[in-house]
Design a protein around this motif. Sequence first.
Motif, PDB file in Angstrom:
ATOM      1  N   ALA A  73       0.800  -1.236   0.000  1.00 31.34           N
ATOM      2  CA  ALA A  73       0.000   0.000   0.000  1.00 31.34           C
ATOM      3  C   ALA A  73       0.828   1.280   0.000  1.00 31.34           C
ATOM      4  O   ALA A  73       0.329   2.344   0.378  1.00 31.34           O
ATOM      5  CB  ALA A  73      -0.996   0.011   1.156  1.00 31.34           C
ATOM      6  N   ASN A  74       2.075   1.194  -0.439  1.00 32.99           N
ATOM      7  CA  ASN A  74       2.952   2.371  -0.576  1.00 32.99           C
ATOM      8  C   ASN A  74       2.840   3.337   0.612  1.00 32.99           C
ATOM      9  O   ASN A  74       2.616   4.545   0.459  1.00 32.99           O
ATOM     10  CB  ASN A  74       2.673   3.134  -1.880  1.00 32.99           C
ATOM     11  N   ILE A  75       3.026   2.812   1.802  1.00 33.60           N
ATOM     12  CA  ILE A  75       2.884   3.598   3.031  1.00 33.60           C
ATOM     13  C   ILE A  75       4.239   4.119   3.514  1.00 33.60           C
ATOM     14  O   ILE A  75       5.222   3.390   3.539  1.00 33.60           O
ATOM     15  CB  ILE A  75       2.269   2.736   4.158  1.00 33.60           C
ATOM     16  N   ILE A  76       4.265   5.387   3.896  1.00 33.17           N
ATOM     17  CA  ILE A  76       5.384   5.928   4.658  1.00 33.17           C
ATOM     18  C   ILE A  76       4.845   6.179   6.068  1.00 33.17           C
ATOM     19  O   ILE A  76       4.018   7.071   6.270  1.00 33.17           O
ATOM     20  CB  ILE A  76       5.928   7.238   4.063  1.00 33.17           C
ATOM     21  N   CYS A 112      -6.186  -0.956  -5.050  1.00 32.53           N
ATOM     22  CA  CYS A 112      -5.087  -1.445  -4.206  1.00 32.53           C
ATOM     23  C   CYS A 112      -5.609  -2.437  -3.171  1.00 32.53           C
ATOM     24  O   CYS A 112      -6.455  -2.099  -2.325  1.00 32.53           O
ATOM     25  CB  CYS A 112      -4.408  -0.269  -3.506  1.00 32.53           C
ATOM     26  N   GLY A 113      -5.117  -3.651  -3.212  1.00 33.74           N
ATOM     27  CA  GLY A 113      -5.527  -4.681  -2.270  1.00 33.74           C
ATOM     28  C   GLY A 113      -5.164  -4.336  -0.840  1.00 33.74           C
ATOM     29  O   GLY A 113      -5.901  -4.646   0.097  1.00 33.74           O
ATOM     30  N   GLY A 114      -4.021  -3.689  -0.662  1.00 36.08           N
ATOM     31  CA  GLY A 114      -3.590  -3.291   0.673  1.00 36.08           C
ATOM     32  C   GLY A 114      -4.528  -2.274   1.288  1.00 36.08           C
ATOM     33  O   GLY A 114      -4.858  -2.347   2.482  1.00 36.08           O
ATOM     34  N   ILE A 115      -4.969  -1.328   0.468  1.00 37.60           N
ATOM     35  CA  ILE A 115      -5.902  -0.304   0.953  1.00 37.60           C
ATOM     36  C   ILE A 115      -7.256  -0.930   1.279  1.00 37.60           C
ATOM     37  O   ILE A 115      -7.870  -0.618   2.307  1.00 37.60           O
ATOM     38  CB  ILE A 115      -6.077   0.812  -0.093  1.00 37.60           C
ATOM     39  N   SER A 141      -4.015   4.277  10.002  1.00 31.07           N
ATOM     40  CA  SER A 141      -5.013   4.834  10.921  1.00 31.07           C
ATOM     41  C   SER A 141      -5.265   6.320  10.704  1.00 31.07           C
ATOM     42  O   SER A 141      -6.420   6.763  10.681  1.00 31.07           O
ATOM     43  CB  SER A 141      -4.589   4.589  12.375  1.00 31.07           C
ATOM     44  N   ALA A 142      -4.209   7.108  10.524  1.00 29.91           N
ATOM     45  CA  ALA A 142      -4.382   8.554  10.343  1.00 29.91           C
ATOM     46  C   ALA A 142      -5.147   8.867   9.064  1.00 29.91           C
ATOM     47  O   ALA A 142      -6.024   9.736   9.046  1.00 29.91           O
ATOM     48  CB  ALA A 142      -3.016   9.247  10.323  1.00 29.91           C
ATOM     49  N   ALA A 143      -4.841   8.149   7.997  1.00 34.79           N
ATOM     50  CA  ALA A 143      -5.537   8.370   6.729  1.00 34.79           C
ATOM     51  C   ALA A 143      -6.995   7.936   6.824  1.00 34.79           C
ATOM     52  O   ALA A 143      -7.897   8.612   6.312  1.00 34.79           O
ATOM     53  CB  ALA A 143      -4.835   7.619   5.598  1.00 34.79           C
ATOM     54  N   GLU A 163      -5.837   9.560   0.188  1.00 33.77           N
ATOM     55  CA  GLU A 163      -5.479  10.144   1.481  1.00 33.77           C
ATOM     56  C   GLU A 163      -4.227   9.483   2.054  1.00 33.77           C
ATOM     57  O   GLU A 163      -3.401  10.145   2.708  1.00 33.77           O
ATOM     58  CB  GLU A 163      -6.636  10.010   2.456  1.00 33.77           C
ATOM     59  N   ASN A 164      -4.053   8.210   1.793  1.00 28.30           N
ATOM     60  CA  ASN A 164      -2.845   7.509   2.236  1.00 28.30           C
ATOM     61  C   ASN A 164      -1.590   8.124   1.613  1.00 28.30           C
ATOM     62  O   ASN A 164      -0.557   8.246   2.275  1.00 28.30           O
ATOM     63  CB  ASN A 164      -2.942   6.027   1.865  1.00 28.30           C
ATOM     64  N   VAL A 165      -1.689   8.520   0.361  1.00 27.91           N
ATOM     65  CA  VAL A 165      -0.554   9.177  -0.294  1.00 27.91           C
ATOM     66  C   VAL A 165      -0.282  10.526   0.363  1.00 27.91           C
ATOM     67  O   VAL A 165       0.873  10.874   0.648  1.00 27.91           O
ATOM     68  CB  VAL A 165      -0.818   9.361  -1.805  1.00 27.91           C
TER      69      VAL A 165
END
Length: 206
Positions: A73-76, A112-115, A141-143, A163-165
């Motif tokens: 899910a391309n998370i930072i 996105c499967g992760g999202i 959680s924040a997104a 929003e995750n981006v």
Amino acid sequence: MTNKKILLPRFLIKRYNSWKSTSYLRNQSKIQKLAKSGQKPKAMIVSCCDSRLNVESIFGAKEGDFFIHRNIANIIPSYKSLKTDHSTFAAIEYAVKVLKVPNFIVLGHTNCGGIKTGYSHYLKGPNKNYKFINSWLANLSAAYKNVPKTLSVKNQINFLEEENVRVSVYNLLEFPIVKKMVKNKKLSIYGLIYNISSGDIKSLKI
């Protein structure tokens, strides 16, 4: 291949041999120069592990162009997070401190499967079959808190992808070295969404 026989699925051996006899030969001098002198990529890209997202193909990348890190899910995660996989942090640190990349891209994508899993994680609770996935997706959680609950489920998931981006870019700016480089105009940051079906790229307002 090499002198020693390598055991791989036949389709991989076939593709490797094709690459070595065509693309590698065409770019041999450049590749050998990179091997000797090291890399100086034009950008770092944090993208998803999704096999449908071919980052190199989308941007017409050649050897040495991009420093790429993939995760679910391309998370930072937040810079302040201590209970996370620090491989993403390490990749970012290396890119900005050692390679001094001038551009940084957080590349999300549709479907996105992760999202989707992360959305379900917060809506229905963690999937008991997942241990490491649950731990990683806790970084959403924040997104997720910013998702308008008045939207349809489909649109909520689409919103969460974007929003995750945005949150990942915000988290990236928590890195002191990143914040300093942006302030000194030595680093530009972009948040993008790639539409798997249409091939379109959407630039997000950060």
